[in-house]
Write a protein that holds these residues in place. Structure first.
Motif, PDB file in Angstrom:
ATOM      1  N   UNK A 137      28.866 -16.303  40.070  1.00 44.10           N
ATOM      2  CA  UNK A 137      30.263 -16.404  40.496  1.00 44.10           C
ATOM      3  C   UNK A 137      30.719 -15.126  41.205  1.00 44.10           C
ATOM      4  N   UNK A 161      44.453 -17.226  38.746  1.00 39.86           N
ATOM      5  CA  UNK A 161      43.412 -16.329  38.244  1.00 39.86           C
ATOM      6  C   UNK A 161      43.868 -15.637  36.963  1.00 39.86           C
ATOM      7  N   UNK A 172      40.924 -20.457  46.386  1.00 44.35           N
ATOM      8  CA  UNK A 172      41.237 -19.240  47.131  1.00 44.35           C
ATOM      9  C   UNK A 172      40.649 -19.314  48.533  1.00 44.35           C
ATOM     10  N   UNK A 173      39.402 -19.823  48.623  1.00 44.39           N
ATOM     11  CA  UNK A 173      38.777 -19.940  49.942  1.00 44.39           C
ATOM     12  C   UNK A 173      39.550 -20.911  50.825  1.00 44.39           C
ATOM     13  N   UNK A 222      34.075 -20.308  33.102  1.00 40.49           N
ATOM     14  CA  UNK A 222      33.461 -19.915  34.372  1.00 40.49           C
ATOM     15  C   UNK A 222      33.570 -21.037  35.398  1.00 40.49           C
ATOM     16  N   UNK A 265      38.089 -15.124  23.554  1.00 44.18           N
ATOM     17  CA  UNK A 265      37.395 -14.055  22.832  1.00 44.18           C
ATOM     18  C   UNK A 265      38.024 -13.854  21.459  1.00 44.18           C
ATOM     19  N   UNK A 270      35.782  -9.137  31.861  1.00 40.96           N
ATOM     20  CA  UNK A 270      35.836 -10.269  30.935  1.00 40.96           C
ATOM     21  C   UNK A 270      34.423 -10.627  30.483  1.00 40.96           C
ATOM     22  N   UNK A 291      33.070  -8.220  27.876  1.00 37.80           N
ATOM     23  CA  UNK A 291      33.678  -8.439  26.562  1.00 37.80           C
ATOM     24  C   UNK A 291      33.049  -9.642  25.874  1.00 37.80           C
ATOM     25  N   UNK A 292      32.867 -10.727  26.649  1.00 35.69           N
ATOM     26  CA  UNK A 292      32.270 -11.932  26.061  1.00 35.69           C
ATOM     27  C   UNK A 292      30.847 -11.640  25.599  1.00 35.69           C
ATOM     28  N   UNK A 323      24.887 -16.939  35.097  1.00 40.18           N
ATOM     29  CA  UNK A 323      25.870 -17.902  35.584  1.00 40.18           C
ATOM     30  C   UNK A 323      27.119 -17.176  36.098  1.00 40.18           C
ATOM     31  N   UNK A 324      27.565 -16.195  35.314  1.00 38.81           N
ATOM     32  CA  UNK A 324      28.753 -15.444  35.734  1.00 38.81           C
ATOM     33  C   UNK A 324      28.455 -14.573  36.951  1.00 38.81           C
ATOM     34  N   UNK A 332      43.068 -17.663  34.105  1.00 37.19           N
ATOM     35  CA  UNK A 332      41.682 -17.508  33.650  1.00 37.19           C
ATOM     36  C   UNK A 332      41.551 -16.320  32.701  1.00 37.19           C
ATOM     37  N   UNK A 385      40.497 -16.425  28.759  1.00 34.06           N
ATOM     38  CA  UNK A 385      39.368 -15.705  28.177  1.00 34.06           C
ATOM     39  C   UNK A 385      39.810 -14.786  27.049  1.00 34.06           C
ATOM     40  N   UNK A 396      31.287 -19.921  21.835  1.00 32.22           N
ATOM     41  CA  UNK A 396      31.338 -18.908  22.887  1.00 32.22           C
ATOM     42  C   UNK A 396      30.564 -19.366  24.121  1.00 32.22           C
ATOM     43  N   UNK A 447      39.287  -9.714  41.838  1.00 39.59           N
ATOM     44  CA  UNK A 447      38.911 -10.790  40.923  1.00 39.59           C
ATOM     45  C   UNK A 447      37.561 -10.493  40.285  1.00 39.59           C
ATOM     46  N   UNK A 463      37.768  -7.785  37.623  1.00 41.05           N
ATOM     47  CA  UNK A 463      38.336  -8.309  36.389  1.00 41.05           C
ATOM     48  C   UNK A 463      37.348  -9.222  35.668  1.00 41.05           C
ATOM     49  N   UNK A 464      36.682 -10.077  36.472  1.00 46.64           N
ATOM     50  CA  UNK A 464      35.751 -11.023  35.858  1.00 46.64           C
ATOM     51  C   UNK A 464      34.575 -10.293  35.224  1.00 46.64           C
ATOM     52  N   UNK A 498      32.381 -14.583  49.815  1.00 50.97           N
ATOM     53  CA  UNK A 498      33.505 -15.220  50.510  1.00 50.97           C
ATOM     54  C   UNK A 498      34.413 -14.177  51.152  1.00 50.97           C
ATOM     55  N   UNK A 547      41.644  -9.294  47.527  1.00 51.34           N
ATOM     56  CA  UNK A 547      41.804 -10.176  46.368  1.00 51.34           C
ATOM     57  C   UNK A 547      40.473 -10.532  45.695  1.00 51.34           C
ATOM     58  N   UNK A 548      39.447 -11.007  46.469  1.00 49.60           N
ATOM     59  CA  UNK A 548      38.191 -11.352  45.800  1.00 49.60           C
ATOM     60  C   UNK A 548      37.548 -10.169  45.075  1.00 49.60           C
ATOM     61  N   UNK A 559      29.503 -15.188  44.622  1.00 50.56           N
ATOM     62  CA  UNK A 559      30.261 -16.145  45.422  1.00 50.56           C
ATOM     63  C   UNK A 559      31.549 -15.510  45.953  1.00 50.56           C
ATOM     64  N   UNK A 560      32.276 -14.844  45.049  1.00 49.36           N
ATOM     65  CA  UNK A 560      33.542 -14.234  45.472  1.00 49.36           C
ATOM     66  C   UNK A 560      33.307 -13.151  46.515  1.00 49.36           C
ATOM     67  N   UNK A 596      23.793 -18.001  45.641  1.00 45.95           N
ATOM     68  CA  UNK A 596      24.807 -18.302  44.621  1.00 45.95           C
ATOM     69  C   UNK A 596      24.494 -19.623  43.921  1.00 45.95           C
ATOM     70  N   UNK A 642      36.844 -20.774  36.809  1.00 48.26           N
ATOM     71  CA  UNK A 642      36.921 -19.671  37.767  1.00 48.26           C
ATOM     72  C   UNK A 642      36.314 -20.069  39.110  1.00 48.26           C
ATOM     73  N   UNK A 643      35.223 -20.841  39.044  1.00 52.55           N
ATOM     74  CA  UNK A 643      34.604 -21.316  40.287  1.00 52.55           C
ATOM     75  C   UNK A 643      35.594 -22.182  41.067  1.00 52.55           C
TER      76      UNK A 643
END
Lengths: 545, 124
Positions: free
Chosen positions: B48, A138, A189-190, A179, A149, B90, B93-94, B44-45, A141, A145, A171, B83, B86-87, B55, B79-80, B51-52, B17, A182-183
């Motif tokens: 995700x 992770x 992780x699962x 992404x 960026x 990110x 920022x994008x 899309x993000x 990732x 990014x 971008x 994540x 943090x995501x 889970x 942990x998820x 999803x986390x 999801x 990340x998926x």
């Protein structure tokens, strides 16, 4: 400070802190960006040398646990994030540190300059170092990014509108790729419950007591690999996921193109190599042989398609950009061979060494080629291959550097391009993957086709006389061109630059880096045995020989 | 029929999801408007993130703050959640960089439609 395990932390933290310092100091002293960046990157070079001497010396693999949370028990997962430096990471760190300093030399006079550029550039270096050194999927990732960026902003840093369009395209495609990665990490992780690369490899192999046997054929793990590979193929610009790359390379300021062509896609290919070998490990590919076949097939298509598209381009930077699609295809191809179940021990080893040599060699060669192209553009405003006509006489040094690097790209011995291809072909043949050898040969012929065009223009096509230049010049060229053409004869060509530009021709930094890259590319070609020796610990570790 | 109903009732977060992921990707690919492409990217993000979080869901699970000696409770994995945090950062920022580029493009070309943009640029 004598413990080299702090080196990975400093290598990542230093450029990121320096980026903040550049921004703050820039408020007071707008011209302080270059000196601060220089100091930071020289220190970075020293740290990289320290790390390399420790890793290639007696320490071997270095692990630093951030926060020192450790592991709750002997056989339990790491709690914190680990930074890991092995032979491959140390090689990448050295490469990044070297190219980072070279790009600073290139942009000193020729630009882009300014506080925002240096801040984004240092962030880019920090991100690249992070990708090379992290031992956590992770965290990888996040650093991808950060790299992404920084690259998007750098591509658009000359504030031109076409560059902004190219950067936005980059971008959207690049972030979608990240992404997807990340998926894939989420699926992993699962399936396993950890993000640490070493723990993942052990869990997938079925080592911990709570999993019943290897998980390689688990649909979740297979899907995870598919998503991760697709995401990283986007970052490494593998055909047909390369669409962002030619525009970004072409529209970015010349100095930025040098940096991103040499480092950014390289780090994508590195991440793929790392995840395939250190996380999924060759045993995964053995359990499902079709995966390696698919990788080899996709990469082969990329190798041929990239070269074929490169031949069709008329702009110099686009030609080199499509050539990168082909070269990264080769790196991925070699990775595919190294993990191919049909490949024996010697084939896998040769292919893996070939992949790393080609990764490093391509970075040096392509960075040098874009530097030479930048120098020729500054000297004579040459943007298309036809513009190169007769420049072998006008700019002999830069032309020679471009020609030499072009030959390296084709794979003429003894340069580094040959060495990488040689190892990859040996690997392919030992693994009985004959079609792959044919693909590499075909791509070499196509590479020769576009490099031969460069040669023809540089050395065998006479420079157009003044009148012709005026007539051929497209409508968008600036006024000084038209004036020079009106004013008459070919003798004026030299003075025209002096009139239009206060710093005539390519600055010393650009010429020096282009020549240095050419020399380094040839020297590295003789270092095949040293490369193989240096990578031995990594090869043994991942291939388990 | 029964397995489908079963999936829809017990795993609806994952169904959502997959839907969000598909819609986001479709917007990125098919929309002519650059802003809508960026919105698609965000969707899309977000898929995700869902999803986390899905889970990590555990019926009756507690926040993973372990007190001394109190190990018998059921805790969710932190942990998820970390994540996703943090995501999200990110992703912001994008998006900020994307919007800055859009402003630049609009100032220069006066359009955010991809087909119009292509025409304007080919005229240059």
């Amino acid at each position: 400070m004598t413990d080299p395990t702090v080196a990975p932390v400093l290598l990542i933290a230093l450029p990121i802190v320096a980026a903040a310092v550049v921004l703050l100091a820039g408020l007071r002293w707008p011209r302080s960006g270059w000196p601060i960046s220089l100091v930071a990157l020289v220190l970075e070079g020293g740290l990289a040398a320290w790390l390399a001497s420790a890793v290639f010396g007696d320490s071997g693999r270095l692990v630093h646990e951030l926060g020192a949370y450790g592991r709750p028990g002997e056989n339990e997962f790491a709690v914190g994030i680990e930074l890991v430096a092995d032979a491959l990471s140390a090689t990448m760190v050295g490469l990044i540190a070297l190219i980072a300093l070279s790009v600073l030399a290139v942009t000193r006079r020729a630009g882009p300059r300014g506080v925002p550029f240096y801040a984004a550039y240092l962030m880019l270096i920090g991100g690249l170092m992070g990708v090379s050194l992290t031992g956590d999927v992770f965290n990888l990732f996040v650093f991808l990014e950060i790299t992404g960026i920084a690259t998007y902003t750098l591509v658009a840093s000359n504030r031109s509108a076409p560059a902004a369009v190219a950067a936005l395209k980059y971008l959207i495609v690049g972030t979608t790729g990240a992404s997807l990665y990340l998926l894939g990490v989420g699926y992993l992780l699962m399936a396993t419950g950890t993000l640490n690369m070493a723990d993942l490899a052990a869990t997938l192999a079925g080592e911990p007591s709570f999993v019943d046997g290897p998980m390689y054929t688990d649909p979740l793990v297979l899907a995870s690999f598919a998503f991760i590979a697709t995401g990283l193929f986007v970052k490494a610009a593998i055909f047909p996921l390369h669409t962002w790359q030619p525009g970004a390379y072409d529209e970015a300021p010349d100095g930025v193109t040098v940096a991103i062509s040499a480092l950014v896609s390289t780090i994508g290919a590195y991440a793929f190599l790392r995840i395939s070998l250190s996380v999924f490990t060759p045993a995964f590919f053995e359990a499902t042989p079709i995966v390696a076949t698919v990788i080899v097939t996709v990469a082969s298509v990329s190798v041929v398609a990239g070269s074929a598209l490169a031949v069709m381009q008329s702009r110099i930077k686009r030609t080199f950009a499509y050539s990168s699609v082909s070269q990264f295809g080769l790196v991925v191809l070699a990775t595919g061979i190294a993990v191919h179940p049909d490949a024996g021990a010697s084939a896998a080893e040769a292919a893996l060494i070939g992949a790393v040599i080609h990764l490093v060699g391509h970075a040096v060669v392509k960075g040098g080629l874009f530097t030479a192209a930048m120098g020729l553009a500054l000297d004579s405003d040459a943007r298309t291959i036809d513009d190169l006509a007769g420049l072998g006489r006008q700019s002999p040094v830069l032309s020679a550097a471009m020609a030499l690097l072009g030959l390296t790209l084709v794979g003429v011995p003894p340069a580094v391009g040959f060495l990488g291809k040689w190892y990859i072909v040996i690997g392919a043949m030992n693994a009985d993957l004959w079609p792959v050898a044919v693909v590499i040969l075909l791509s070499t012929v196509l590479t020769l086709a576009y490099v031969a065009r460069l040669f023809e223009q540089l050395y065998f096509t006479p420079a157009p006389s003044g009148d012709e230049a005026g007539a051929e010049a497209p409508a968008d060229t600036s006024d000084d061109h038209a004036m020079a053409a009106d004013g008459g004869n070919s003798a004026d060509d030299g003075t025209e630059e002096h009139l239009s530009d206060p710093t005539p021709g390519a600055p010393f930094g650009v010429v020096a880096v282009a020549v240095g890259a050419a020399i380094l590319a040839i020297l590295l070609g003789f270092a095949g045995a040293e490369f193989a020796d240096a990578l031995e610990p990594f090869v043994t570790e991942v291939l388990g020989q | 029929m029964t397995p489908l109903v079963d999936v829809l009732t017990s795993r609806y977060a994952y169904v959502l999801f997959a839907l969000l992921l598909g819609i986001g990707l479709y917007m990125i690919v098919s929309s002519q408007n650059l802003v809508k492409k960026v919105i698609g990217l965000n969707l899309f993000q977000t898929a995700l993130f869902l999803f986390f979080i899905a889970s990590a869901y555990l019926a009756g699970g507690q926040a993973p703050i372990v007190h001394h000696g109190g190990k018998e409770a059921t805790y969710v994995s932190p942990l998820p959640q970390v994540i996703v945090l943090t995501a999200i950062v990110v992703g912001i920022a994008v998006t900020a960089v994307a919007l800055a580029l859009l402003v630049r493009i609009y100032a220069e070309y006066g359009t955010l439609e991809e087909d119009v943009l292509r025409e304007v640029r080919s005229d240059d």
